[in-house]
Structure formats: structure tokens, C-alpha cells
Design an enzyme around this catalytic site. Structure first.
Site, PDB file in Angstrom:
ATOM      1  N   LYS A   1      -0.709 -23.744  -6.039  1.00  0.00           N
ATOM      2  CA  LYS A   1      -0.329 -22.431  -5.506  1.00  0.00           C
ATOM      3  C   LYS A   1      -1.443 -21.933  -4.608  1.00  0.00           C
ATOM      4  CE  LYS A   1       2.532 -19.006  -5.219  1.00  0.00           C
ATOM      5  NZ  LYS A   1       2.238 -18.969  -3.775  1.00  0.00           N
TER       6      LYS A   1
ATOM      7  N   LYS B   1      -8.900 -18.872  -9.591  1.00  0.00           N
ATOM      8  CA  LYS B   1      -8.203 -17.578  -9.608  1.00  0.00           C
ATOM      9  C   LYS B   1      -6.969 -17.619 -10.505  1.00  0.00           C
ATOM     10  CE  LYS B   1      -7.969 -15.791  -5.594  1.00  0.00           C
ATOM     11  NZ  LYS B   1      -7.582 -15.514  -4.193  1.00  0.00           N
TER      12      LYS B   1
ATOM     13  N   LYS C   1      -4.189 -24.992  -1.066  1.00  0.00           N
ATOM     14  CA  LYS C   1      -4.356 -24.168   0.134  1.00  0.00           C
ATOM     15  C   LYS C   1      -3.973 -24.979   1.350  1.00  0.00           C
ATOM     16  CE  LYS C   1      -5.860 -19.915   1.038  1.00  0.00           C
ATOM     17  NZ  LYS C   1      -5.597 -18.718   0.211  1.00  0.00           N
TER      18      LYS C   1
ATOM     19  N   THR D   1      -2.164  -7.699  -3.159  1.00  0.00           N
ATOM     20  CA  THR D   1      -3.578  -8.090  -3.172  1.00  0.00           C
ATOM     21  C   THR D   1      -4.462  -6.859  -3.090  1.00  0.00           C
ATOM     22  OG1 THR D   1      -2.998 -10.167  -2.083  1.00  0.00           O
ATOM     23  CG2 THR D   1      -5.320  -9.574  -2.135  1.00  0.00           C
TER      24      THR D   1
ATOM     25  N   SER E   1       3.036 -13.080  -6.429  1.00  0.00           N
ATOM     26  CA  SER E   1       3.697 -14.317  -5.982  1.00  0.00           C
ATOM     27  C   SER E   1       4.305 -15.053  -7.174  1.00  0.00           C
ATOM     28  CB  SER E   1       2.696 -15.240  -5.272  1.00  0.00           C
ATOM     29  OG  SER E   1       2.498 -14.844  -3.935  1.00  0.00           O
TER      30      SER E   1
END
Length: 422
Positions: free
Chosen positions: A76, A100, A112, A196, A355
Site C-alpha cells: 500500500k 507507517k 510506493k 492526511t 485509504s
């Protein structure tokens, strides 16, 4: 690509991540024998992206998708379009996503993606071609149960819609769960755009309470005024703080009595940056780091707080809205000066948390209200921060090292229990 291709310096993104892993080793106990897996991305994919430009010429762009860890679940992490994107940067960002996701206990690994491109010079049609070709090239390793991209720097809901559609066309079935951060009518989630920034505010509010800093009347400086910085600034202003300075790629503005965050957002939307905002005075690039403030929110790119800047900061609390904004040497300096840093891997985890909510809602085809989303987000973020704070107090370590300790313990426990195959 072998890791020997990447030769990180101490303050490069990957070098910073590796030093963070080194610091957490003493707190992993017997699990430290598995720590080498944290230093090696599971999979790196480099792709060529040829597209025909509007003028008829063929242009080639380099794209990446890195899956750092899939031990705790599907990969993710976002996709960024930026002229300075490199493999090393994407590797580091994917690794920070592993940390995270584990820190807030989401059932994900870390991944990523990125394309080395300046999206501002492309037309909408060229941007669509770039996105669709990139999605087709990385389609061999992404999927709702494999790796789920999301928006990041210079990408948005429209780009996620193109990615979702391309993947769906290539697999022969609509797969809304292949990406998050989509438009609402394509399976997106309420609250995702500001998630965020909301996470930055929630963790900042809790950290301020713990150190006895009253948010009401506190002066806040924000670097980066996109979705993250602007949303955090809006929430702090609503809580009674004064957002006195903002900086982005276009310039810096300052108002000691507080910038009007709503007007500044409207100005940025209309002009593309904070420069020229009538409600504040212009400042030099380096002057931003000397602003008299209690709270600093770096919400732009990596390595913005250097060792030299760390000596100058007047803030008591740094909330890392961006990924990797503080170099390792700067981290030590801030600690010595008694400046509390709430690290990126917990501070900006609100986006990936919502998300996750979007992904869950797509699988069930049952969607929650924004109030439900925000309540669930706040509960997860506060719970995760409290757990990390207790770990920091127990070991007498920084919040960053404590976050890595909590996250790495979860990742490596899963690695140990899964074992090695074959």
C-alpha cells in the site's frame, strides 16, 4: 535491480531510512535476527513509459513501483509524478509505508510508485496517456489483494480513476479496490482528501496536550500548502491557533496576526501557489525557518529540515506532514534542543488509514458517512500515538524510534511466524 545500484548518502532518503533501522535494533530483542529483511525491498520494478505527445513526437519517461514488504498484507502506498523522482527515493518511501502501516496496525505491507516527469508541462490528454501506460506496465504486480496505489505528490483522484479503469480493462472486470483516493462515484471514500491533514492535526493536538502546549493562540508555520498542509492549517486555525507563515514551491508568505487559511486556499487554487497572497507579506526562502512559532508542520518533500536549519527552529513541536522531511543529523539536534518531533510514520498516517477504510468499503459495497470516517480515524490515530508514546517512555527513546520499534516488532513477528518459503 540489485541494491548495489543504490549508493545512499547519510541524508539521502534511503540512507535516512537505513539509519532509522540501525537505531531501532537494540529494541527488537530476538527479532533482530530478521532485521536484514527491513533493509531489502522485496521487489523493485523499473518501467519505460513511451507516449505520443500532442505534437506527434514520442517521449519516454521512467517509472517505478517498489514493494518493500508484503509480509503483513498487500502493498500500500502512493504514486508521485515529479521531475526529481528516483529509484532510491521510491525505495525509501515504500519502506516508510511499511513502517507507517504497521505503526497504525493496518493489514498492509509497504509500497510506493513514481514517474520522473514534470506533470505541469503535459496536457490533460498527455497526462492520461502517461498514467494509463504506467498502469499497464506495473499491472503485473498490482491488484486489490496484491498492491494498492493511491495519490501522492502531483497525483489526484482523476489519475486514480484512470489507473482503476486501465487495470479493470486489462483484467476484464471492474476492480474499484485496485487503487484508493478515487472519485466518490467510482468507489472513493468521504473524508479521504483531507484525511492526511486531519491525522496531522489529531496527532498534533494530542502531542501538544501531553507537553502542556495550548493550541489556542499558538503560532503555526506550514511548509507545503497542498492537501496535507492546507487541511492541517485549516483545522489548527479552527482550534484557535494562528497560522502565521506558509511556504511552497512558489514562495513564502507571513502574517504575524495569522493568515486567513480559507482565503489562502482560494488563492492557491486560483494561482497555483502561496506567492502573491494579499493577506500576508513575502519572505525569503530561508527566512521561513526563522519564523517565531510554537508548531512547525513540514508538509512538502524530504530532507527539508537540515542540520543547519534544525539549529535555527524556534518551534517546540514539529509535526511531519511530509515523508522524511527531517534528516538524521537534524533529528539529533532537535532532540538535544528539546524540540518534540511527531514523526511522519505516525503523524501523516491519516491518509493511508482512510485509504484502508475506502478499500474495505469497496469490498463490501457499503459506504460510511463522513462523520463515521472521521470518528474511526481519530480513534485509530489517538490509540496508535498513545501506544507509541508509552513505548517511548518505557525505553526513554524518541517518538520516531518508538514508532519504528512498534512497527518493526509487528513486521518481524509476522515474518518469523510466516517463516521462509521454500
Amino acid at each position: 535491480m540489485p541494491l548495489s545500484y543504490v549508493q545512499p548518502t547519510a541524508d539521502s532518503p534511503w540512507g535516512t531510512y537505513l539509519s532509522q533501522i540501525d537505531r531501532v535494533l537494540p529494541y527488537l530483542g530476538p527479532l533482530a535476527r530478521w532485521a536484514e529483511t527491513l533493509r531489502r525491498p522485496k521487489r523493485t520494478l523499473i518501467v519505460d513509459i513511451p507516449i505520443e505527445l500532442d505534437n506527434g513526437t514520442i517521449a519516454h519517461y521512467e517509472g517505478y513501483r517498489v514493494q518493500h514488504s508484503l509480509t503483513r498484507g498487500p502493498g500500500k502506498g502512493g504514486v508521485r509524478y515529479h521531475p526529481d523522482v528516483t529509484l532510491e527515493e521510491v525505495m525509501a518511501l515504500s519502506a516508510w509505508m511499511s513502517i507507517k502501516n504497521a505503526a497504525v496496525n493496518l493489514p498492509y505491507g509497504g509500497a510506493k510508485g513514481g514517474i520522473r516527469v514534470d506533470p505541469k508541462v503535459l496536457s490533460q490528454k498527455e497526462l492520461e496517456k502517461l498514467t494509463r501506460r504506467y498502469t499497464s506496465e506495473i499491472g503485473i504486480i498490482i491488484g486489490p489483494q496484491q498492491d494498492i496505489p493511491a495519490p501522492d505528490v502531483n497525483t489526484n483522484a482523476q489519475i486514480m480513476a484512470w489507473m482503476m479503469d486501465t487495470y479493470s480493462m486489462n483484467t476484464g472486470a471492474t476492480a474499484t479496490g485496485v487503487v484508493t483516493g478515487k472519485p466518490l462515484h467510482l468507489g472513493g471514500s468521504l473524508g479521504r482528501v483531507k484525511a492526511t491533514g486531519r491525522g496531522v492535526f489529531v496527532t498534533g493536538r494530542e502531542a501538544a496536550r501531553r507537553i502542556g502546549l495550548d493550541i489556542r493562540g499558538a503560532k503555526v508555520a506550514v511548509q507545503g500548502f497542498g492537501n496535507v498542509g492546507s487541511s492541517a492549517a485549516e483545522l489548527f486555525a479552527a482550534a484557535g491557533a494562528l497560522v502565521v507563515a506558509s511556504q511552497d514551491h512558489s514562495g513564502t508568505v507571513f502574517n504575524g496576526h495569522g493568515l486567513d487559511t480559507a482565503q489562502l486556499q482560494a488563492h492557491v487554487k486560483a494561482s497555483g501557489g502561496v506567492a502573491g497572497f494579499a493577506g500576508g507579506e513575502a519572505m525569503g526562502l530561508e527566512e521561513f525557518w526563522d519564523v517565531d512559532c510554537q508548531i512547525l508542520i513540514p508538509a512538502a518533500l524530504e530532507n527539508q529540515i537540515t542540520a543547519a536549519r534544525a539549529h535555527r527552529l524556534k518551534a517546540k513541536l514539529v509535526l511531519e506532514g511530509a515523508n522524511g522531511p527531517t534528516g538524521s543529523a537534524a533529528d539529533d539536534i532537535l532532540a538535544e534542543r528539546g524540540v518534540l518531533v511527531v514523526p511522519d510514520v505516525i503523524c501523516n498516517a491519516g491518509g493511508v488509514t482512510v485509504s484502508y477504510f475506502e478499500w474495505v468499503q469497496d469490498f463490501s459495497s457499503f459506504f460510511w458517512t463522513e462523520d463515521e470516517i472521521n470518528a474511526r480515524l481519530d480513534k485509530i490515530m489517538v490509540g496508535a500515538l498513545n501506544n507509541i508514546w508509552d513505548t517511548a517512555d518505557h525505553h526513554r527513546i524518541s517518538l520516531r524510534t518508538a514508532t519504528f520499534a512498534v512497527a518493526c516488532e509487528r513486521i518481524l513477528s509476522a515474518r518469523q511466524e510466516r517463516g521462509l518459503y521454500p
